[in-house]
Design a protein around this motif. Structure first.
Motif, PDB file in Angstrom:
ATOM      1  N   GLY A 166       0.827  -1.216   0.000  1.00  0.00           N
ATOM      2  CA  GLY A 166       0.000   0.000   0.000  1.00  0.00           C
ATOM      3  C   GLY A 166       0.851   1.252   0.000  1.00  0.00           C
ATOM      4  N   GLN A 167       1.877   1.260   0.814  1.00  0.00           N
ATOM      5  CA  GLN A 167       2.738   2.451   0.851  1.00  0.00           C
ATOM      6  C   GLN A 167       3.451   2.633  -0.492  1.00  0.00           C
ATOM      7  OE1 GLN A 167       6.120   2.461   3.559  1.00  0.00           O
ATOM      8  NE2 GLN A 167       5.990   4.679   3.814  1.00  0.00           N
ATOM      9  N   LEU A 175       2.881  12.404  -4.484  1.00  0.00           N
ATOM     10  CA  LEU A 175       3.971  12.960  -3.681  1.00  0.00           C
ATOM     11  C   LEU A 175       3.699  14.455  -3.540  1.00  0.00           C
ATOM     12  CD1 LEU A 175       6.723  13.212  -2.294  1.00  0.00           C
ATOM     13  CD2 LEU A 175       7.801  13.210  -4.540  1.00  0.00           C
ATOM     14  N   ARG A 301      11.146   9.184  -1.296  1.00  0.00           N
ATOM     15  CA  ARG A 301      10.860   8.655   0.032  1.00  0.00           C
ATOM     16  C   ARG A 301      11.388   7.238   0.242  1.00  0.00           C
ATOM     17  NH1 ARG A 301       4.689  10.384  -1.010  1.00  0.00           N
ATOM     18  NH2 ARG A 301       5.414   9.631  -3.024  1.00  0.00           N
ATOM     19  N   GLU A 304      12.588   5.895   3.567  1.00  0.00           N
ATOM     20  CA  GLU A 304      11.778   6.250   4.737  1.00  0.00           C
ATOM     21  C   GLU A 304      11.701   5.142   5.785  1.00  0.00           C
ATOM     22  OE1 GLU A 304       7.554   6.991   6.424  1.00  0.00           O
ATOM     23  OE2 GLU A 304       8.461   5.254   5.487  1.00  0.00           O
ATOM     24  N   TYR A 358      -4.281  -6.845  -4.371  1.00  0.00           N
ATOM     25  CA  TYR A 358      -4.262  -5.865  -3.275  1.00  0.00           C
ATOM     26  C   TYR A 358      -5.654  -5.312  -2.946  1.00  0.00           C
ATOM     27  CZ  TYR A 358      -3.337  -1.504  -0.775  1.00  0.00           C
ATOM     28  OH  TYR A 358      -3.364  -0.487   0.141  1.00  0.00           O
ATOM     29  N   GLY A 397      -5.445  11.506  -1.329  1.00  0.00           N
ATOM     30  CA  GLY A 397      -4.076  11.444  -0.833  1.00  0.00           C
ATOM     31  C   GLY A 397      -3.952  11.908   0.609  1.00  0.00           C
ATOM     32  N   PHE A 432      13.797   4.712  10.872  1.00  0.00           N
ATOM     33  CA  PHE A 432      13.292   5.621   9.848  1.00  0.00           C
ATOM     34  C   PHE A 432      14.484   6.232   9.121  1.00  0.00           C
ATOM     35  CE2 PHE A 432       9.643   6.093  12.950  1.00  0.00           C
ATOM     36  CZ  PHE A 432       8.723   5.439  12.156  1.00  0.00           C
ATOM     37  N   PHE A 474       9.798   9.415  12.876  1.00  0.00           N
ATOM     38  CA  PHE A 474      11.001  10.117  12.413  1.00  0.00           C
ATOM     39  C   PHE A 474      11.896  10.588  13.554  1.00  0.00           C
ATOM     40  CE2 PHE A 474       8.521  11.488   8.351  1.00  0.00           C
ATOM     41  CZ  PHE A 474       8.479  10.173   7.959  1.00  0.00           C
ATOM     42  N   LEU A 484       2.198  10.780  13.513  1.00  0.00           N
ATOM     43  CA  LEU A 484       1.631  10.630  12.170  1.00  0.00           C
ATOM     44  C   LEU A 484       0.119  10.872  12.143  1.00  0.00           C
ATOM     45  CD1 LEU A 484       2.166  10.010   9.196  1.00  0.00           C
ATOM     46  CD2 LEU A 484       2.090   7.578   9.720  1.00  0.00           C
TER      47      LEU A 484
HETATM   48  C1  HEM Z   1       6.038   2.835   7.999  1.00  0.00           C
HETATM   49  C2  HEM Z   1       5.190   3.190   7.129  1.00  0.00           C
HETATM   50  C3  HEM Z   1       4.766   4.603   6.856  1.00  0.00           C
HETATM   51  C4  HEM Z   1       5.227   5.764   7.353  1.00  0.00           C
HETATM   52  C5  HEM Z   1       6.348   5.971   8.351  1.00  0.00           C
HETATM   53  C6  HEM Z   1       4.464   6.822   6.736  1.00  0.00           C
HETATM   54  C7  HEM Z   1       4.644   8.157   6.981  1.00  0.00           C
HETATM   55  C8  HEM Z   1       4.025   9.170   6.298  1.00  0.00           C
HETATM   56  C9  HEM Z   1       4.277  10.569   6.478  1.00  0.00           C
HETATM   57  C10 HEM Z   1       5.241  11.163   7.472  1.00  0.00           C
HETATM   58  C11 HEM Z   1       3.503  11.235   5.614  1.00  0.00           C
HETATM   59  C12 HEM Z   1       3.402  12.746   5.459  1.00  0.00           C
HETATM   60  C13 HEM Z   1       2.606  13.271   6.597  1.00  0.00           C
HETATM   61  C14 HEM Z   1       2.279  14.726   6.461  1.00  0.00           C
HETATM   62  O1  HEM Z   1       3.110  15.548   6.828  1.00  0.00           O
HETATM   63  O2  HEM Z   1       1.204  15.050   5.967  1.00  0.00           O
HETATM   64  C15 HEM Z   1       2.758  10.265   4.877  1.00  0.00           C
HETATM   65  C16 HEM Z   1       1.902  10.559   3.849  1.00  0.00           C
HETATM   66  C17 HEM Z   1       1.165   9.634   3.184  1.00  0.00           C
HETATM   67  N1  HEM Z   1       1.068   8.294   3.460  1.00  0.00           N
HETATM   68 FE1  HEM Z   1       2.249   7.289   4.725  1.00  0.00          FE
HETATM   69  N2  HEM Z   1       3.548   6.283   5.899  1.00  0.00           N
HETATM   70  C18 HEM Z   1       3.685   4.928   5.945  1.00  0.00           C
HETATM   71  C19 HEM Z   1       2.918   4.005   5.296  1.00  0.00           C
HETATM   72  C20 HEM Z   1       1.854   4.313   4.473  1.00  0.00           C
HETATM   73  C21 HEM Z   1       0.925   3.361   3.957  1.00  0.00           C
HETATM   74  C22 HEM Z   1       0.924   1.890   4.280  1.00  0.00           C
HETATM   75  C23 HEM Z   1       0.050   4.055   3.166  1.00  0.00           C
HETATM   76  C24 HEM Z   1      -1.132   3.567   2.368  1.00  0.00           C
HETATM   77  C25 HEM Z   1      -1.388   2.346   2.065  1.00  0.00           C
HETATM   78  C26 HEM Z   1       0.449   5.431   3.200  1.00  0.00           C
HETATM   79  C27 HEM Z   1      -0.174   6.440   2.514  1.00  0.00           C
HETATM   80  C28 HEM Z   1       0.207   7.745   2.561  1.00  0.00           C
HETATM   81  C29 HEM Z   1      -0.289   8.756   1.672  1.00  0.00           C
HETATM   82  C30 HEM Z   1      -1.282   8.576   0.527  1.00  0.00           C
HETATM   83  C31 HEM Z   1       0.326   9.936   2.043  1.00  0.00           C
HETATM   84  C32 HEM Z   1       0.217  11.280   1.338  1.00  0.00           C
HETATM   85  C33 HEM Z   1       1.441  11.378   0.446  1.00  0.00           C
HETATM   86  C34 HEM Z   1       1.618  12.692  -0.257  1.00  0.00           C
HETATM   87  O3  HEM Z   1       0.636  13.310  -0.644  1.00  0.00           O
HETATM   88  O4  HEM Z   1       2.787  13.082  -0.436  1.00  0.00           O
HETATM   89  N3  HEM Z   1       1.538   5.556   4.014  1.00  0.00           N
HETATM   90  N4  HEM Z   1       3.074   9.007   5.320  1.00  0.00           N
END
Ligand code: HEM
Ligand SMILES: [Ca+2]
Length: 654
Positions: A166-167, A175, A301, A304, A358, A397, A432, A474, A484
């Motif tokens: 997913g990530q 992004l 990223r 990360e 998925y 997003g 991280f 982080f 988060l």
């Molecule tokens: C260890 C795993 C993960 C970490 C540490 C992480 C961390 C983060 C962080 C720090 C942000 C930006 C937060 C902000 O300032 O708004 C973010 C954004 C996001 N995350 Fe995660 N995330 C993880 C896993 C996932 C997973 C599993 C998904 C979905 C299946 C996901 C989907 C998203 C999406 C869609 C965004 C917005 C991205 C963007 O517009 O740039 N993330 N995540």
């Protein structure tokens, strides 16, 4: 076609659940395909009537009386970009996927909205509205609603690979970069830069269960003001599901990622190449250990967390494996041809994995069939509609697709191969932006991480977050860290996306007028959770989309509740129906032969594991735990390898 869709909606596609769920999708589909297309032209007409012209989505002055919310980049005059209509391959940026609107889905364009913005001033200042004029503090919501009390809880059947893929998928389609200092350095929004207009820090209320500081840094997303004076965040990825996180979303970036030999991607010992400019990946380690380098991929990223770097590598390796196979069969192909053909197959396998393996964890397979986003085992299916804009929306997003943050585990594990598997377990918060585990064990670390992720349960898909991401996100050398859940909530407001209730209305789910769980209230929530929301928010309108969605009772057979499911359907229908290069299309130039397509459709995530790592056995469905009672016992790789794409079907016929 449009009328037919409406008729189907009228009939009530989901009459078995007494909800006209289809019309939600339908409405989106229409309003963001057909209608926005029309709107764009209407807008252009309107502008030209006043003798004005928009340049690449940026128009001279907002005209009075326009309350348009479709990002204007999508209205740029088609003639401004000359598309090569004969191109057999996708562009790197996503440009010209849609020939009528070449900028749709392209990297570095504005994120469209599903719903009109909810900025406080209707233009750009963060969402505040609601009954009391003030929304609760994001950290307070995080602590009240998203904090784990008691022991860690896990999913019964799904593995943490659902989180990890997913990530990776998220990083394929979105992004949103942050505002920085003029020199590109991050803003310190709690200290030196707190007065910068790009700052919007989160205050930590007194008595916090973890943070000693009273401020968490937070910069606003990089945005542009559209024609109507409305702030719209920029998406720096290509929206299409096209492995842009592997290949890059900009031409120069894509070039840098190639080896320019035999169509291959650059690598170091079959691992991701080094990013010589990146020093952010050593957050927790003051010493630079020389052969532990920061990784380079098509998405910045990639470092990360270790699991993410590991799945990135799986697809980089698969590309090179495909390239080698194609080149061996077609020695006369040049580097470019091999690169593009391998990329095309890799993307097709990825789209097949996303829709076939998925998504059924999030959207009931039965419903996937009804809305025609399912994958059949054999044959072509063409759902392409040039009126559909496949762009990832702001709302999706910033809110909806972050649902899977709840699946993140507290730990990272490395498990060896073979039957006597031994494991090493580490805390995620120690890793991280830290490639050490990836490179560990003579460079096999990331393979052991992949192995472990196929075995471990995901953290439970509930409202609770693990501490590694709630208090320790982080964590750096100074032990400074973030939350988060609070970021997600605050980011939603900063992007001006409306509250949970607005999305329910959009999905034609019932309006929430009170905090009870009876009719007219939080009917998709359990009473104890509804009570928690009542203690946290002043009125239902205030509930943030992230929190509202994450607290919903899940639907049978999937991980998410009704609001999230509706919004997933909408976006994934757009990703598919708006992609001219979608792998199942029968287009003789851009698509595959029937034999090739059917061969691609056999490839599973398990196949990719066996082809590209040292595992010797794995369960057929990697997203499901390898248990006999789940009819998913591990099978030897000799079994899975039969599903590898048959490259003999790529002997050159031209
Ligand atoms: C260890 C795993 C993960 C970490 C540490 C992480 C961390 C983060 C962080 C720090 C942000 C930006 C937060 C902000 O300032 O708004 C973010 C954004 C996001 N995350 Fe995660 N995330 C993880 C896993 C996932 C997973 C599993 C998904 C979905 C299946 C996901 C989907 C998203 C999406 C869609 C965004 C917005 C991205 C963007 O517009 O740039 N993330 N995540
Ligand atoms: Ca992409």
């Amino acid at each position: 076609q449009c009328e037919r869709a409406y008729r189907l909606a009228e009939k009530g596609y989901y009459s078995d659940r007494q909800r006209s769920g289809y019309s939600c999708i339908d409405k989106f589909y229409l309003s963001h395909g057909q209608q926005s297309y029309r709107k764009c032209f209407a807008m252009e007409d309107y502008y030209s009537y006043y003798g004005l012209r928009c340049d690449r989505g940026i128009c001279p002055n907002p005209l009075p009386g326009i309350t348009e919310t479709v990002a204007f980049s999508q209205c740029s005059t088609p003639s401004s970009i000359n598309c090569d209509r004969g191109n057999r391959y996708r562009t790197i940026t996503g440009e010209c996927n849609n020939l009528l609107n070449p900028e749709w889905g392209k990297s570095e364009t504005l994120q469209p909205r599903l719903l009109p913005n909810a900025f406080n001033d209707g233009k750009q200042s963060q969402r505040m509205n609601g009954c009391s004029g003030r929304l609760p503090n994001p950290r307070t919501i995080s602590v009240n609603v998203h904090r784990r009390d008691g022991i860690m809880k896990f999913e019964d059947s799904i593995t943490v690979m659902v989180m990890q893929i997913g990530q990776l998928l998220a990083h394929d389609f979105i992004l949103t970069k942050l505002t920085t200092k003029p020199n590109g350095a991050p803003l310190n929004c709690c200290t030196t830069d707190k007065d910068d207009p790009g700052c919007n820090p989160i205050s930590v209320p007194p008595g916090d269960p973890f943070f000693k500081v009273d401020c968490l840094t937070f910069s606003r997303s990089r945005s542009m003001i559209d024609c109507n004076g409305i702030r719209q965040p920029v998406n720096s990825q290509s929206s299409y599901i096209d492995l842009s996180m592997v290949y890059g979303a900009f031409d120069e970036e894509a070039e840098r990622l190639r080896s320019h030999q035999g169509g291959r991607l650059a690598d170091i010992n079959n691992k991701l190449p080094a990013d010589s400019n990146d020093f952010t990946c050593e957050l927790s380690r003051p010493v630079n250990i020389p052969h532990y380098y920061c990784l380079l991929a098509g998405d910045e990223r990639v470092n990360e967390m270790p699991g993410l770097s590991s799945v990135h590598t799986l697809f980089m390796r698969e590309h090179n494996r495909l390239a080698d196979g194609l080149q061996a069969r077609n020695p006369h192909w040049d580097d470019e041809r091999v690169y593009q053909e391998a990329r095309k197959i890799n993307i097709a396998q990825w789209q097949n994995l996303v829709y076939g393996e998925y998504l059924p964890n999030f959207i009931n397979p039965h419903i996937m069939r009804r809305v025609n986003i399912d994958v059949r085992r054999y044959g072509y299916k063409d759902t392409y509609d040039p009126r559909v804009d496949a762009s990832a929306t702001n709302d999706f997003g910033v809110g909806i697709f972050r649902f899977s943050h709840t699946l993140i585990r507290q730990d990272v594990r490395l498990t060896g191969f073979g039957t006597t598997t031994s494991s090493v377990t580490e805390n995620l918060d120690d890793h991280f932006f830290d490639p050490v585990l990836y490179h560990e064990f003579d460079g096999q670390g990331f393979e052991f991480i992949l192995k472990a992720m196929s075995l471990l349960e995901a953290a439970r898909a509930d409202r609770e977050f693990e501490r590694s991401i709630q208090d320790l996100l982080f964590k750096d050398m100074n032990n400074e860290s973030l939350d988060l859940a609070a970021l997600n909530i605050h980011r939603g407001r900063e992007h001006g996306v409306p509250g949970y209730n607005e999305y329910r209305k959009l999905c034609e789910l019932s309006n929430v007028e009170h905090f009870g769980t009876t009719a007219g209230g939080l009917v998709d929530h359990d009473p104890d959770v509804a009570a928690l929301l009542e203690r946290t928010y002043s009125c239902p309108e205030d509930i943030d989309i992230f929190t509202g969605m994450l607290t919903e009772r899940r639907l049978p057979g999937v991980l998410i509740g009704p609001t999230a499911q509706c919004l997933y359907i909408t976006q994934f229908k757009r990703f598919r129906d708006g992609d001219r290069f979608f792998y199942e299309r029968p287009d003789p130039r851009t698509g595959f032969s029937l034999g090739q397509l059917n061969s691609i459709k056999r490839v599973t995530l398990a196949t990719l594991y066996c082809l590209n790592t040292g595992v010797i056995e794995i369960q057929p469905q990697v997203f499901i735990q390898p248990l006999e009672e789940l009819r998913n016992s591990p099978l030897p790789c000799s079994f899975h390898l039969q599903n590898a794409v048959n490259l003999d079907l790529w002997y050159d016929q031209y």
